[in-house]
Design an enzyme around this catalytic site. Structure first.
Site, short mmCIF file in Angstrom:
data_model
loop_
_atom_site.label_atom_id
_atom_site.label_comp_id
_atom_site.label_asym_id
_atom_site.label_seq_id
_atom_site.Cartn_x
_atom_site.Cartn_y
_atom_site.Cartn_z
N HIS A 267 0.84 -1.20 0.00
CA HIS A 267 0.00 0.00 0.00
C HIS A 267 0.88 1.25 0.00
O HIS A 267 1.23 1.77 -1.05
CB HIS A 267 -0.92 -0.04 1.22
CG HIS A 267 -1.97 1.03 1.25
ND1 HIS A 267 -2.21 1.89 0.20
CD2 HIS A 267 -2.85 1.39 2.22
CE1 HIS A 267 -3.20 2.71 0.52
NE2 HIS A 267 -3.59 2.43 1.74
N HIS A 308 -0.91 -0.24 -12.15
CA HIS A 308 -1.69 0.06 -10.95
C HIS A 308 -2.89 -0.87 -10.90
O HIS A 308 -3.49 -1.19 -11.93
CB HIS A 308 -2.16 1.53 -10.96
CG HIS A 308 -2.63 2.02 -9.63
ND1 HIS A 308 -3.91 1.78 -9.16
CD2 HIS A 308 -2.00 2.72 -8.65
CE1 HIS A 308 -4.03 2.33 -7.96
NE2 HIS A 308 -2.90 2.90 -7.63
N ASP A 366 3.71 6.48 -7.83
CA ASP A 366 4.75 6.10 -6.87
C ASP A 366 6.14 6.14 -7.51
O ASP A 366 7.12 6.44 -6.83
CB ASP A 366 4.46 4.69 -6.34
CG ASP A 366 3.13 4.61 -5.62
OD1 ASP A 366 2.92 5.42 -4.71
OD2 ASP A 366 2.31 3.76 -5.99
#
Length: 431
Positions: A267, A308, A366
């Site tokens: 996460h 993702h 990210d």
């Protein structure tokens, strides 16, 4: 009035079918209300909640197929370009963008709550200096409920508002103190003459013996990271906050639970994993070898920061973060840094290689945020803490919405039991 649509569940053994209402949403798929199914003695089975709506919410909307993310109906790209983080906080909490007077009042309410109780500082001494900052965050944020008894009546909207303001204001202070404690530096008090993000950087990097002035472009970059991570619908940590809150737990405890869930590498640790991957690759000349490994199904190596679970096309946050990443690298003159060169080469390959293009394995938020945070000299173990600061407003907004929902019930998922049938106890001599 339009007749309500329904779905009928039929059974092959002749058991009477069950009619289930279909509830329309403003955007996205409608949902089948399966609450009547419990009357049959049957339940649904959906590990990971891939096809189950656990709540009704009006805060954040994601369309993963077309790459859309809206906060209260506003596209994330517009907010990242035109808004400030605290304005986004107001929007998520109250549902509308503020007027100038409302924004001024909101910011002042935040500023006068940035300090933490002096006794809270002694909590840090109970942790080892090398404790992971997220471990400290879980403990200290949860402990806030021991200091602010005057705002713990969750049925009181005024109490919920005060708790929200306190969390938004104090989490950056607590986070910066985690970093200072970890490296053995004295804590820096908030400077309320500074903006929200600039103040956090001041508490992180200033010392009592030197003046510190944050680069405005770097402040803007971190503010964008905060905005892009402020909320993301019913993800693992947000669902954890809602589940904890469904029991009537106070907002500080619920936020601590969210931080604990965020700590998981699947996460909140994704951008940290990107930097570890780049360290593993080691040199730009090694990229072809690692690209081949990523394509080999028999090899356990995976490229971190690509693709993702939700976004099947392009992560809209990644578009904004990519632009921010290049702005930061240009500002700091880091284009020729070994690690950043590797990151940019990986990006080039992923955007051109048929293997990645066909599977839509594009760099995600990210990938870029990890590069930006490293450029800002944020240490690796603080990456997820930065995420927690940004996501606090999402957690408290979702918690507040849940408490106000007339359909709220304590969370109690059912299970598919596959253990032993009933059996009787036997004495040890008979086993």
């Amino acid at each position: 009035m339009e007749k309500q649509r329904t779905a009928t569940l039929s059974f092959s053994d002749g058991t009477p079918g069950v009619e289930l209402p279909i509830i329309p949403g403003t955007l996205g798929p409608d949902v089948i209300d399966i609450r009547n199914l419990a009357k049959t003695g049957l339940f649904t089975y959906d590990p990971g909640f891939l096809s189950t709506a656990s709540c009704s919410s009006g805060i954040t909307y994601i369309d993963g197929d077309s790459g859309q993310l809206y906060y209260r109906g506003y596209p994330i790209e517009q907010l990242a370009e035109k808004s400030s983080y605290l304005e986004v906080c107001y929007l998520l909490l109250h549902g509308e963008l503020p007027t100038q007077d409302e924004q001024d009042k909101f910011e002042n309410e935040i500023k006068r709550r940035t300090m933490v109780h002096d006794q809270l500082m002694s909590f840090y001494k109970g942790f080892r200096r090398d404790a992971h900052p997220m471990a400290v965050m879980v403990g200290v944020v949860g402990a806030l409920s021991a200091f602010y008894h005057d705002s713990l009546d969750i049925s009181n909207p005024a109490h919920r508002e005060v708790s929200a303001l306190r969390l938004i204001a104090k989490v950056p202070t607590i986070a910066a103190m985690c970093y200072k404690y970890n490296i053995g530096h004295p804590f820096m008090y908030p400077n309320n003459a500074l903006g929200y993000v600039e103040n956090f950087l001041h508490m992180m990097f200033a010392t009592p013996c030197e003046q510190y002035a944050a680069n405005p472009k770097l402040v803007k970059a971190l503010e964008r990271i905060f905005i892009l991570h402020a909320d993301h619908e019913q993800n693992a940590s947000t669902s954890t906050v809602r589940l904890a809150g469904s029991s009537g737990a106070n907002p500080f405890a619920c936020t601590s639970a969210g931080i604990a869930a965020l700590w998981g590498p699947a996460h909140g640790g994704a951008n940290e994993a990107v930097l570890k991957m780049l360290d593993e690759i080691g040199d730009i000349s090694q990229i072809p070898k690692f690209i081949s490994r990523a394509k080999d199904k028999k090899d356990s190596f995976r490229l971190m920061g690509f693709g993702h679970r939700v976004y099947k096309n392009v992560d809209p946050r990644a578009k904004v973060m990519r632009e921010t990443c290049y702005e930061v690298l240009d500002e700091l003159g880091l284009q020729n840094d070994r690690l950043f060169e590797m990151a940019m080469e990986l990006e080039r390959v992923a955007l051109q290689d048929d293997y990645f293009v066909e599977r839509k394995l594009y760099p995600n938020v990210d990938f870029y945020s990890g590069i930006v945070l490293r450029a800002l000299n944020v240490p690796l173990n603080m990456f997820t803490v930065i995420f927690a600061i940004a996501r606090t407003i999402g957690w408290i907004s979702q918690w507040n919405e849940m408490i106000s929902d007339s359909d709220r019930k304590i969370g109690r998922p059912r299970q598919l039991y596959r253990g032993p049938e009933r059996r009787d106890y036997k004495a040890r001599s008979e086993r």
